[in-house]
Design a protein around this motif. Structure first.
Motif, PDB file in Angstrom:
ATOM      1  N   LEU A   1      -8.372  26.304 -18.716  1.00 17.80           N
ATOM      2  CA  LEU A   1      -8.957  25.377 -17.733  1.00 17.80           C
ATOM      3  C   LEU A   1      -9.128  23.988 -18.342  1.00 17.80           C
ATOM      4  O   LEU A   1      -8.866  22.969 -17.679  1.00 17.80           O
ATOM      5  CB  LEU A   1     -10.304  25.917 -17.249  1.00 17.80           C
ATOM      6  N   LEU A   2      -9.547  23.924 -19.597  1.00 18.74           N
ATOM      7  CA  LEU A   2      -9.706  22.634 -20.264  1.00 18.74           C
ATOM      8  C   LEU A   2      -8.373  21.899 -20.368  1.00 18.74           C
ATOM      9  O   LEU A   2      -8.299  20.681 -20.153  1.00 18.74           O
ATOM     10  CB  LEU A   2     -10.310  22.837 -21.657  1.00 18.74           C
ATOM     11  N   SER A   3      -7.311  22.650 -20.672  1.00 17.79           N
ATOM     12  CA  SER A   3      -5.997  22.003 -20.793  1.00 17.79           C
ATOM     13  C   SER A   3      -5.573  21.377 -19.471  1.00 17.79           C
ATOM     14  O   SER A   3      -4.964  20.303 -19.439  1.00 17.79           O
ATOM     15  CB  SER A   3      -4.946  23.013 -21.273  1.00 17.79           C
ATOM     16  N   LEU A   4      -5.884  22.023 -18.361  1.00 15.04           N
ATOM     17  CA  LEU A   4      -5.572  21.448 -17.044  1.00 15.04           C
ATOM     18  C   LEU A   4      -6.420  20.218 -16.759  1.00 15.04           C
ATOM     19  O   LEU A   4      -5.926  19.218 -16.231  1.00 15.04           O
ATOM     20  CB  LEU A   4      -5.795  22.507 -15.961  1.00 15.04           C
ATOM     21  N   ALA A   5      -7.705  20.283 -17.105  1.00 20.75           N
ATOM     22  CA  ALA A   5      -8.575  19.126 -16.899  1.00 20.75           C
ATOM     23  C   ALA A   5      -8.082  17.935 -17.720  1.00 20.75           C
ATOM     24  O   ALA A   5      -8.146  16.781 -17.263  1.00 20.75           O
ATOM     25  CB  ALA A   5     -10.013  19.475 -17.277  1.00 20.75           C
ATOM     26  N   LEU A   6      -7.580  18.206 -18.919  1.00 21.74           N
ATOM     27  CA  LEU A   6      -7.095  17.120 -19.770  1.00 21.74           C
ATOM     28  C   LEU A   6      -5.851  16.449 -19.188  1.00 21.74           C
ATOM     29  O   LEU A   6      -5.623  15.261 -19.414  1.00 21.74           O
ATOM     30  CB  LEU A   6      -6.823  17.632 -21.183  1.00 21.74           C
TER      31      LEU A   6
END
Length: 822
Positions: A163-168
């Protein structure tokens, strides 16, 4: 970028000098390059990450929006980092503002941060997703220059990291010039993290290695007591652990599970004749209580804290000079991370004591010690391609404003975690968010996106943005299920079960693997599993003398593949046994005399009769999850072969199956081939049939449905119970299996089960490894190596003194039988 003079003066005033790796990170930041820094605990990683930002903000001046986004895996770590950062900022009189944004941040402060953002915002992965789902995100992030990702290794291996990678990727769209600085202490595959840090297809981020610290001083407890054959509590060693606490200034006592933490804490408290201040810290405790413990640690008011993984990351916990690890660490990287809490300085060796809970754990602790001496790492590979997480991100993107699928696909595919995403998979995820998918599109509540004439999609209703904010995230807590003694009644054509009194609670992971009709031991009774209802698990009393699947669980973490391989190598090399305690060396020597010790590439399978049953014990050393799945599949095959299996039990190291028929007789007559029995084709139809019958897939589907937003955990002013969500998702699961078997959430659930709960990949690799390498020993009696796994039969986590004495008596008889020379 050279450090400004005031920074050099600040270092000098403390008798420090900037470390080489800190200056190299500074150089990469000046060149506007993302970078990965790997440095041991105490090496100044966090300061290395912040130095470029502090220097640049001091030069440009404050008040120009968010310059740096610092992402921490823990709220407590974020708060601590902010507090620690205030000291150099104040002492150097830097014009830099720092604030935190976590789940505990009041709404009023978030509103103020939107109007007047700080220079450095310290936050968590979930908050980054909420930040980019804000319609004002573009304004907030337009001046962003740097993203610092601390303890990166701990985030990338789970759905939180996905999820963090998508937010980034969204952050990058708003601030295309921003660089990413990854910080980590324990990494097995730096190249994977270097690729994770940058957009897919780009050149991996440069790697900076910190100066190696002093080698840790790790001991394994050589107890005067007899090392137990089985169990996970290490209660035999409590007097010696307490003695270590008395001699140290401050001790962290790490365990692997919350229940172990409670048990060890109570045992230490009873042994605490000196009234030493000893505290407890784990994730189930109230937040306020955890903060009090943390504050007392920082002030030097405690002598010991019994803790789980809640204290293993990043924060400098005062004057900790000893780490005691109760039970095997299950991985070399986890061990190095935890012992790094001791003497949190690069030039001082960490002091650690390993306390194995049983004889097999002596082998594992020895392997972990050797791996730590070689600084060998075994962190997991980064997680990728989670379709339920993608669905959540798509909804979050819609909360920020209308989007065009073409643009969003390009953005999502730029994340390393979704570099293999096809357009068809992406479109299926968008369709799921927009309509619920084929089988659910008739229900308006599942329609969350509306198409516009331009081809863009917008949120179907403003209330969905509130629902997203309340329910986003990827952490779904495991639950305990109440076990009720049910009453079975016969009615025409079917058997009806009605619930009665509550016997207690068991972990949901255990119930999820049962199929109706299987028996298990609980509350001193053998019970027959009858299914689930909205209140928990239903069971009836069984006339069986022994359960098919004992309800016993050891450590929370699976034995790492790397440590498992080291244990197999150690077992196969008698010369390596000299590092083991005499009683363990004697145990293995007698095993070699009575049966065999397998070579590193072999799997030993022992068969022997005992108490009118026939046993098969195999030693894959692949971890409890893989062994549990193997046991389920083996019993199915043995049933078809007419061996009448009665049950099985799995540990981290071995698997035991007991049956009515004589397996060696069937093997010698050619009716059964052990090679065929362990053929990897069991990973096909057998696996799918078992998973369809168990509650396992329903459990994983529920988690995927929660993450993908199909089921809302929380609504304004109220929260659903876990059982309510389970009943709802069970109904939807049955509908989708019948009418839409290719549904996105069914695929997501299968992937989760294969990777986690059943460890299918690891089991498949093991079956390939032992093909043609099975060493079968047909014995007349129990072998020494089989005693620990046989003692797990019938064991449960809570039982009375009478049952405990009964188990001890049976254990002594079993041990005497195994260790008898003639």
């Amino acid at each position: 970028m050279s450090l400004p003079q005031r920074f050099l003066d600040w270092f000098s005033a403390r008798g420090w000098a900037p470390r080489a790796h800190q200056l190299r990170v500074l150089d990469h930041a000046e060149a506007r390059e993302s970078v990965l820094l790997i440095s041991p605990t105490g090496g100044g990683k966090t300061l290395a990450g912040f130095l470029p930002s502090l220097a640049e903000i001091a030069e440009r001046g404050p008040g120009q929006g968010i310059h740096t986004l610092y992402v921490s895996p823990l709220k407590a770590l974020a708060i601590d980092i902010a507090r620690n950062l205030e000291a150099p900022i104040a002492e150097m009189k830097l014009p830099v503002t720092v604030e935190t944004r976590t789940g505990d941040t009041p709404h009023s402060r978030r509103q103020r941060q939107r109007r007047n953002p700080p220079d450095i915002l310290i936050t968590t992965p979930e908050q980054v997703s909420l930040l980019v789902a804000d319609p004002h995100a573009a304004h907030l992030l337009k001046g962003l220059r740097t993203v610092i990702l601390d303890e990166l290794h701990s985030m990338v291996t789970s759905k939180r990291g996905v999820l963090l990678s998508l937010a980034l990727t969204r952050v990058q769209s708003h601030a295309p010039g921003a660089i990413r600085i990854g910080l980590s202490a324990t990494v097995a595959d730096p190249d994977a993290l270097r690729a994770w840090l940058v957009p897919a297809g780009a050149k991996p981020a440069p790697l900076v290695l910190g100066t190696p610290g002093a080698k840790p001083d790790i001991r394994i407890l050589s107890s005067v007591e007899r090392v137990p054959w089985s169990g996970h509590s290490s209660l035999y060693a409590i007097p010696e652990v307490y003695g270590e606490i008395k001699r140290a200034k401050m001790t962290l006592v790490f365990v692997n599970t919350r229940s172990q933490a409670e048990t060890v804490f109570q045992a230490l408290w009873e042994a605490n004749d000196d009234n030493l201040p000893i505290a407890l810290h784990h994730g189930s405790l109230d937040v306020a209580q955890r903060r009090r413990v943390e504050a007392a640690m920082g002030q030097g008011k405690l002598r010991a804290v019994v803790c789980t993984s809640t204290l293993e990351l990043g924060i400098d916990w005062g004057d900790v000079d000893l780490v005691v690890h109760v039970g095997a660490p299950k991985g070399s990287s986890r061990l190095l991370q935890r012992i790094g809490r001791s003497n949190h300085r690069l030039d001082l060796p960490s002091q650690a004591l390993l306390v194995p809970s049983n004889r097999f754990e002596v082998l594992e602790c020895t392997a972990a010690l050797q791996a730590a001496e070689a600084n060998a790492q075994d962190t997991e590979y980064p997680a990728a391609m989670k379709l339920d997480v993608l669905a959540q991100h798509i909804l979050g993107r819609a909360c920020a404003g209308p989007f065009h699928p073409d643009a969003l696909f390009a953005e999502v595919a730029s994340a390393w975690t979704y570099r293999k995403l096809t357009r068809a998979e992406f479109d299926q995820a968008v369709d799921y968010v927009a309509t619920g998918g084929y089988a659910l599109r008739a229900y308006e509540r599942h329609a969350k996106l509306k198409p516009l004439a331009s081809g863009t999609l917008r949120l179907a209703h403003p209330r969905l943005a509130m629902a997203y904010r309340l329910n986003m995230g990827t952490i779904v807590e495991d639950e305990m299920l109440k076990v009720r003694l049910a009453h079975a009644k016969r009615r025409p054509g079917k058997r009806v079960v009605a619930g009665g009194r509550v016997l207690g609670e068991v972990e949901e992971w255990f119930v999820s693997q049962l199929t109706i009709g299987q028996t298990f031991v609980f509350a001193g009774e053998v019970l027959r599993f009858e299914g689930l209802d909205e209140f928990g698990a239903l069971a009836t009393r069984s006339g069986d003398r022994e359960p098919m699947v004992p309800s016993y669980q050891g450590g929370k973490f699976p034995l790492s593949t790397y440590l498992a391989s080291r244990v197999r190598q150690m077992l196969a090399d008698p010369a390596a046994w000299k590092r083991l305690p005499p009683q363990v060396r004697g145990w293995l020597s007698l095993q070699r005399l009575r049966s065999a010790v397998p070579q590193a590439g072999q799997m030993l399978v022992e068969t022997f009769p005992r108490a009118d049953k026939h046993y098969m014990v195999c030693y894959p050393f692949e971890g409890r999850l893989a062994h549990q799945t193997l046991g389920m599949l083996l019993t199915r095959r043995l049933e078809r072969a007419g061996m009448q299996p009665l049950g099985f039990v799995a540990s981290e190291y071995a698997l035991a199956v007991w049956m009515v028929r004589d397996l060696p007789l069937a093997v010698s007559s050619g009716r059964i081939s052990l090679g065929r029995l362990f053929d990897e084709d069991m990973m096909g139809d057998d696996l799918e049939a078992w998973m369809a019958e168990s509650a396992l897939m329903k459990r994983t589907f529920r988690n995927a449905a929660i993450i993908a937003g199909l089921i809302e955990r929380r609504q304004a002013g109220k929260e659903k119970t876990a059982r309510q969500m389970t009943v709802n998702t069970d109904l939807i699961y049955d509908v989708l299996r019948t009418h839409d078997p290719g549904h996105l959430l069914l695929r997501a659930a299968w992937d989760d089960a294969a990777e986690g709960l059943i460890d299918a990949h690891r089991l498949g690799a093991m079956l390939r490894r032992v093909k043609g390498q099975i060493l079968h020993k047909a014995l007349d009696a129990v072998s020494p190596l089989s005693v620990p796994i046989l003692l797990d039969i019938g064991r449960e986590s809570v039982y009375g003194e009478g049952h405990d004495a009964l188990l001890a008596e049976a254990a002594n008889a079993l041990i005497d039988e195994a260790m008898r020379l003639v």
